[in-house]
Design a protein around this motif. Structure first.
Motif, short mmCIF file in Angstrom:
data_model
loop_
_atom_site.label_atom_id
_atom_site.label_comp_id
_atom_site.label_asym_id
_atom_site.label_seq_id
_atom_site.Cartn_x
_atom_site.Cartn_y
_atom_site.Cartn_z
N THR A 36 32.86 76.93 -40.59
CA THR A 36 33.72 75.85 -40.09
C THR A 36 35.19 76.18 -40.31
OG1 THR A 36 31.98 74.22 -40.56
CG2 THR A 36 34.20 73.39 -40.24
N VAL A 37 35.51 76.69 -41.49
CA VAL A 37 36.90 77.07 -41.78
C VAL A 37 37.35 78.19 -40.84
CG1 VAL A 37 38.42 78.09 -43.51
CG2 VAL A 37 36.77 76.33 -44.18
N THR B 15 36.25 78.85 -37.81
CA THR B 15 36.47 78.33 -36.45
C THR B 15 37.80 77.58 -36.37
OG1 THR B 15 35.21 76.30 -36.96
CG2 THR B 15 34.01 78.13 -35.94
N ILE B 16 38.18 76.89 -37.45
CA ILE B 16 39.47 76.20 -37.46
C ILE B 16 40.61 77.22 -37.36
CG2 ILE B 16 41.04 74.80 -38.85
CD1 ILE B 16 38.57 73.42 -40.02
N TYR C 150 42.92 76.93 -33.73
CA TYR C 150 44.30 76.45 -33.62
C TYR C 150 45.19 77.40 -32.81
CZ TYR C 150 44.61 72.08 -36.25
OH TYR C 150 44.52 70.76 -36.65
N THR D 9 30.31 81.74 -36.63
CA THR D 9 31.69 81.50 -36.18
C THR D 9 31.81 81.67 -34.68
OG1 THR D 9 32.54 82.27 -38.32
CG2 THR D 9 34.09 82.18 -36.48
N MET E 42 34.75 73.68 -31.71
CA MET E 42 35.99 73.35 -32.40
C MET E 42 37.15 73.36 -31.42
SD MET E 42 37.41 72.47 -35.27
CE MET E 42 36.19 72.89 -36.53
N LEU F 58 39.85 69.98 -30.41
CA LEU F 58 41.23 70.27 -30.77
C LEU F 58 42.12 70.31 -29.54
CD1 LEU F 58 41.33 72.97 -33.62
CD2 LEU F 58 42.22 70.64 -33.65
N THR G 173 46.86 66.17 -34.59
CA THR G 173 45.62 66.82 -34.16
C THR G 173 44.45 66.52 -35.09
OG1 THR G 173 46.20 68.85 -35.38
CG2 THR G 173 46.87 68.71 -33.06
N LEU H 145 40.42 67.60 -35.04
CA LEU H 145 39.95 68.49 -36.10
C LEU H 145 38.72 67.91 -36.79
CD1 LEU H 145 40.26 70.93 -37.97
CD2 LEU H 145 41.85 69.57 -39.33
N GLY I 17 35.74 68.17 -34.61
CA GLY I 17 35.28 69.56 -34.55
C GLY I 17 34.54 69.97 -35.81
N ILE I 18 34.95 69.47 -36.96
CA ILE I 18 34.27 69.81 -38.21
C ILE I 18 32.82 69.33 -38.17
CG2 ILE I 18 34.17 69.24 -40.67
CD1 ILE I 18 37.23 69.31 -40.69
#
Length: 302
Positions: free
Chosen positions: A92-93, A95-96, A100, A174, A181, A185, A219, A223, A226-227
């Motif tokens: 998840t991290v 993909t963030i 972005y 990922t 994600m 976003l 955003t 976010l 998406g998480i």
């Protein structure tokens, strides 16, 4: 007559409500509540010699989930659970971190080009997940350029690939869930108030400070959505850990599937499923609480 008219309007409104919400409610009951109830019932049965559930009812399956078996206690299940949470959280991290920059690249292009670029970002998700995962198997095998580069710099032993293992699972998760994600976003970024960004620049904010004070709060609804769209499916994923992880990176999805196939133990598999559903519900409750605390907005609420 007035009372009759009001009652008629109420019945008409009730009918419209059932016509619109009824199909969705039927779908939830048929494909979520009923299977969950069946799984909950199976979890209390005793495992037969052939893996099928038989009487009497017992809590033995839940004892196995906790780690207690005929040989005493084992931490294998706890390890698999923690690995699943860690892999899902890390994916998840990741993909963030990828989403972005990709979203802001798309949003800063000409208006006519944005839908095409967004389509390119989500197009891989239209392909079957098994096919995409098999493609990564080829990219991470010992003869692939990525594996040879890792061998040359000493990250892995010669003649070994980047899979199976936890790294390959992380890459697969990922890649597979990145579009989930990107889309929320992008929807949030489209509504971005750029005057706040300009005001931050006028106050000499730049870099991370400018982002976290002007862009990030706007955003946040996308976010948080998406998480959830990434984290919960990644936690229970089966295809990616099975193909890219093997026995070295077993996750909850693979462990549950094994109880209904290779190592038949239906009550144990049902108990594992219930535990995973509990963690999923806890994640959704935590998400709602976090959304309320951070002011994510009604569009991000469940």
């Amino acid at each position: 007559m007035v009372k009759t008219a009001v009652q008629g309007e109420a019945r008409a409104a009730s009918f419209r409500l059932w016509m619109t919400a009824g199909p969705g409610l039927f779908w939830i009951v048929l494909f979520l509540l009923i299977p969950s109830a069946i799984m909950l019932g199976l979890a209390f049965f005793t495992n037969s010699d052939f893996g099928s559930p038989v009487l009497p009812l017992t809590f033995g399956s839940f004892s196995e989930v906790v780690g207690y078996g005929i040989l005493g206690w084992s931490g294998a299940n706890a390890t698999i659970l923690l690995r699943s949470l860690l892999q899902a959280g890390t994916a998840t991290v990741m993909t963030i971190l990828f989403a972005y920059p990709l979203v802001f690249f798309i949003i800063t292009r000409p208006v006519n080009a944005r839908p095409i670029l967004l389509l390119f970002a989500v197009l891989p998700s239209w392909t079957n997940q098994v096919v995409r995962t098999y493609a990564w198997m080829q990219l991470l095998n010992p003869q692939a350029p990525l594996a040879r580069l890792a061998q040359d710099v000493g990250l892995i032993d010669p003649h070994l690939g980047l899979m199976p293992g936890n790294f390959a699972v992380l890459v697969g998760l990922t890649y597979n869930y990145l579009p989930y994600m990107v889309v929320p976003l992008y929807a949030a970024t489209e509504k971005l108030d750029w005057t706040l960004v300009e005001a931050g620049r006028d106050l000499y904010a730049k870099g991370p400070k400018l982002f976290f004070n002007t862009v990030f709060p706007q955003t946040l609804p996308g976010l948080l959505s998406g998480i959830i769209l990434v984290g919960i499916p990644a936690f229970g994923d089966y295809v990616v850990p099975e193909l890219l992880g093997g026995d070295r990176a077993t996750m909850m999805g693979s462990l549950i599937a094994a109880q209904f196939t290779f190592a038949p133990n239906w009550p144990y598999g049902a108990a594992l499923t219930i535990i995973m559903l509990v963690f999923t519900c806890l994640g959704l409750i935590s998400f709602r609480w976090l959304t309320q605390r951070l002011g994510g907005g009604e569009e991000a609420m469940l």
